[in-house]
Design a protein around this motif. Structure first.
Motif, mmCIF file in Angstrom:
data_model
loop_
_atom_site.group_PDB
_atom_site.id
_atom_site.type_symbol
_atom_site.label_atom_id
_atom_site.label_comp_id
_atom_site.label_asym_id
_atom_site.label_seq_id
_atom_site.Cartn_x
_atom_site.Cartn_y
_atom_site.Cartn_z
ATOM 1 N N LYS A 182 4.881 2.861 -11.798
ATOM 2 C CA LYS A 182 4.860 1.387 -11.772
ATOM 3 C C LYS A 182 3.904 0.865 -10.705
ATOM 4 O O LYS A 182 3.317 -0.212 -10.856
ATOM 5 N N CYS A 183 3.768 1.637 -9.613
ATOM 6 C CA CYS A 183 2.879 1.173 -8.534
ATOM 7 C C CYS A 183 1.438 1.076 -9.005
ATOM 8 O O CYS A 183 0.649 0.330 -8.435
ATOM 9 N N ARG A 184 1.098 1.830 -10.041
ATOM 10 C CA ARG A 184 -0.255 1.744 -10.586
ATOM 11 C C ARG A 184 -0.516 0.348 -11.162
ATOM 12 O O ARG A 184 -1.630 -0.120 -11.185
ATOM 13 N N GLU A 185 0.562 -0.308 -11.658
ATOM 14 C CA GLU A 185 0.416 -1.663 -12.225
ATOM 15 C C GLU A 185 0.531 -2.739 -11.158
ATOM 16 O O GLU A 185 -0.175 -3.746 -11.204
ATOM 17 N N THR A 186 1.465 -2.524 -10.205
ATOM 18 C CA THR A 186 1.795 -3.613 -9.275
ATOM 19 C C THR A 186 1.225 -3.415 -7.871
ATOM 20 O O THR A 186 1.182 -4.366 -7.088
ATOM 21 N N GLY A 187 0.832 -2.187 -7.544
ATOM 22 C CA GLY A 187 0.356 -1.903 -6.185
ATOM 23 C C GLY A 187 1.482 -1.787 -5.181
ATOM 24 O O GLY A 187 1.248 -1.679 -3.977
ATOM 25 N N ARG A 188 2.717 -1.827 -5.658
ATOM 26 C CA ARG A 188 3.882 -1.700 -4.766
ATOM 27 C C ARG A 188 4.862 -0.698 -5.342
ATOM 28 O O ARG A 188 4.922 -0.507 -6.566
ATOM 29 N N CYS A 189 5.654 -0.090 -4.456
ATOM 30 C CA CYS A 189 6.672 0.839 -4.930
ATOM 31 C C CYS A 189 7.838 0.052 -5.538
ATOM 32 O O CYS A 189 8.191 -1.030 -5.048
ATOM 33 N N VAL A 190 8.431 0.626 -6.596
ATOM 34 C CA VAL A 190 9.573 -0.073 -7.231
ATOM 35 C C VAL A 190 10.769 -0.175 -6.290
ATOM 36 O O VAL A 190 11.581 -1.094 -6.423
ATOM 37 N N PHE A 191 10.892 0.783 -5.368
ATOM 38 C CA PHE A 191 11.964 0.692 -4.372
ATOM 39 C C PHE A 191 11.435 -0.172 -3.226
ATOM 40 O O PHE A 191 10.581 0.274 -2.453
ATOM 41 N N ASP A 192 11.925 -1.396 -3.133
ATOM 42 C CA ASP A 192 11.356 -2.333 -2.163
ATOM 43 C C ASP A 192 12.018 -2.128 -0.798
ATOM 44 O O ASP A 192 12.945 -2.837 -0.430
ATOM 45 N N ASP A 193 11.526 -1.129 -0.075
ATOM 46 C CA ASP A 193 12.159 -0.793 1.204
ATOM 47 C C ASP A 193 11.105 -0.587 2.280
ATOM 48 O O ASP A 193 10.029 -1.189 2.239
ATOM 49 N N VAL A 194 11.381 0.306 3.200
ATOM 50 C CA VAL A 194 10.516 0.594 4.340
ATOM 51 C C VAL A 194 9.094 0.976 3.900
ATOM 52 O O VAL A 194 8.117 0.708 4.610
ATOM 53 N N VAL A 195 8.955 1.542 2.711
ATOM 54 C CA VAL A 195 7.640 1.994 2.244
ATOM 55 C C VAL A 195 6.714 0.799 1.994
ATOM 56 O O VAL A 195 5.555 0.794 2.441
ATOM 57 N N ASN A 196 7.225 -0.218 1.313
ATOM 58 C CA ASN A 196 6.380 -1.393 1.077
ATOM 59 C C ASN A 196 6.056 -2.108 2.388
ATOM 60 O O ASN A 196 4.953 -2.630 2.568
ATOM 61 N N ARG A 197 7.008 -2.081 3.319
ATOM 62 C CA ARG A 197 6.737 -2.699 4.639
ATOM 63 C C ARG A 197 5.640 -1.929 5.370
ATOM 64 O O ARG A 197 4.755 -2.513 5.977
ATOM 65 N N LEU A 198 5.700 -0.595 5.276
ATOM 66 C CA LEU A 198 4.680 0.233 5.919
ATOM 67 C C LEU A 198 3.296 -0.067 5.331
ATOM 68 O O LEU A 198 2.312 -0.221 6.055
ATOM 69 N N CYS A 199 3.233 -0.146 4.010
ATOM 70 C CA CYS A 199 1.940 -0.401 3.358
ATOM 71 C C CYS A 199 1.393 -1.767 3.758
ATOM 72 O O CYS A 199 0.180 -1.921 3.962
ATOM 73 N N GLU A 200 2.288 -2.744 3.888
ATOM 74 C CA GLU A 200 1.835 -4.082 4.314
ATOM 75 C C GLU A 200 1.266 -4.020 5.729
ATOM 76 O O GLU A 200 0.210 -4.583 6.008
ATOM 77 N N GLU A 201 1.979 -3.318 6.626
ATOM 78 C CA GLU A 201 1.495 -3.177 8.008
ATOM 79 C C GLU A 201 0.170 -2.429 8.029
ATOM 80 O O GLU A 201 -0.747 -2.771 8.777
ATOM 81 N N ALA A 202 0.077 -1.387 7.207
ATOM 82 C CA ALA A 202 -1.108 -0.521 7.214
ATOM 83 C C ALA A 202 -2.376 -1.307 6.891
ATOM 84 O O ALA A 202 -3.452 -1.012 7.422
ATOM 85 N N ALA A 203 -2.240 -2.320 6.046
ATOM 86 C CA ALA A 203 -3.413 -3.084 5.613
ATOM 87 C C ALA A 203 -4.154 -3.690 6.802
ATOM 88 O O ALA A 203 -5.385 -3.794 6.788
ATOM 89 N N SER A 204 -3.416 -4.080 7.849
ATOM 90 C CA SER A 204 -4.070 -4.742 8.987
ATOM 91 C C SER A 204 -4.320 -3.773 10.151
ATOM 92 O O SER A 204 -4.672 -4.195 11.243
#
Ligand SMILES: Cc1cc2nc3c(=O)[nH]c(=O)nc-3n(C[C@H](O)[C@H](O)[C@H](O)COP(=O)(O)O)c2cc1C
Length: 205
Positions: free
Chosen positions: A52-74
């Protein structure tokens, strides 16, 4: 410039944190900003390969992983720290890294990174190898130090006695700062990250 210090231990102020703090000290001396990212001690799901992340760019489990990816961007660089468990990194950190790199790899790509490990006695080299593999399939320069990026200790007080381990952490911070400056100077002078080709053969085609 900012480096994200990811603490993959269940102990926010444990041995891994003590190692990361020494990298942080060197980075601050070089006027590099840092941010600590504690992955916590709650269960973390492994990647379920749903795609699913291939479509949305986010993991389906909306937890620490999506927060990490958001932080990583900056962030411009990363240190991933882990305790050694049975001669491998913490399974929780591996679950986080698998999912973060699979769903948000673009936020890490071409940015320098290093693994740091903490163990009571042994198993750091094998663990470092496992973490480094995430960097090496994501076009990330792996930052080295003057010895293996390990500290020994079962408690932060024991880690404080590992002078050579802490020196290695300090030198790692200095090397990270140096590489970040080189990359920034390169960008200012038109040396940008390459365009990587992508071909998937799956061995059978
Ligand atoms: C489940 C488990 C497995 C461990 N396996 C090892 C090991 O293989 N080798 C080792 O030297 N220490 C091992 N340890 C000890 C930790 O790696 C060590 O105490 C580490 O510094 C803890 O870091 P922390 O305070 O950041 O959590 C293990 C600890 C646990 C809880």
């Amino acid at each position: 410039m900012k480096v994200l210090l990811v603490n993959g231990s269940p102990h926010e102020a444990g041995c891994t944190a003590a190692a990361l703090a020494e990298v942080e000290r060197a980075l601050h001396e070089e006027n590099i900003q840092t941010e600590r990212f504690f992955i916590g001690n709650k269960p973390v799901a492994d990647c379920i390969g749903c795609g699913k992340c291939r479509e949305t760019g986010r993991c389906v489990f909306d937890d620490v992983v999506n927060r990490l990816c958001e932080e990583a961007a900056s962030c411009d660089g990363f240190i991933f720290g882990s305790p050694v468990y049975y001669a491998h990194p913490s399974a929780r950190l591996l679950a986080v890294m698998d999912r973060a790199f699979y769903s948000g790899g673009k936020n890490f790509m071409f940015k320098p990174a290093a693994a740091v490990l903490s163990a009571r006695r042994a198993g750091q080299p094998a663990s470092m190898d496992v973490i480094n593999k995430h960097f090496s399939i994501c076009s990330m320069p792996i930052v080295s130090s003057t010895y293996w990026n390990h500290v020994f200790g079962n408690t932060p007080a024991e880690v404080a006695q590992d002078k050579e381990g802490l020196m290695t952490m300090y030198n790692l911070g200095k090397n990270m700062a140096w590489l970040l400056r080189c990359i920034a100077l390169g960008k200012e002078n038109g040396v940008n990250a390459p365009h990587n080709e992508k071909v998937k053969t799956n061995f059978a085609r």
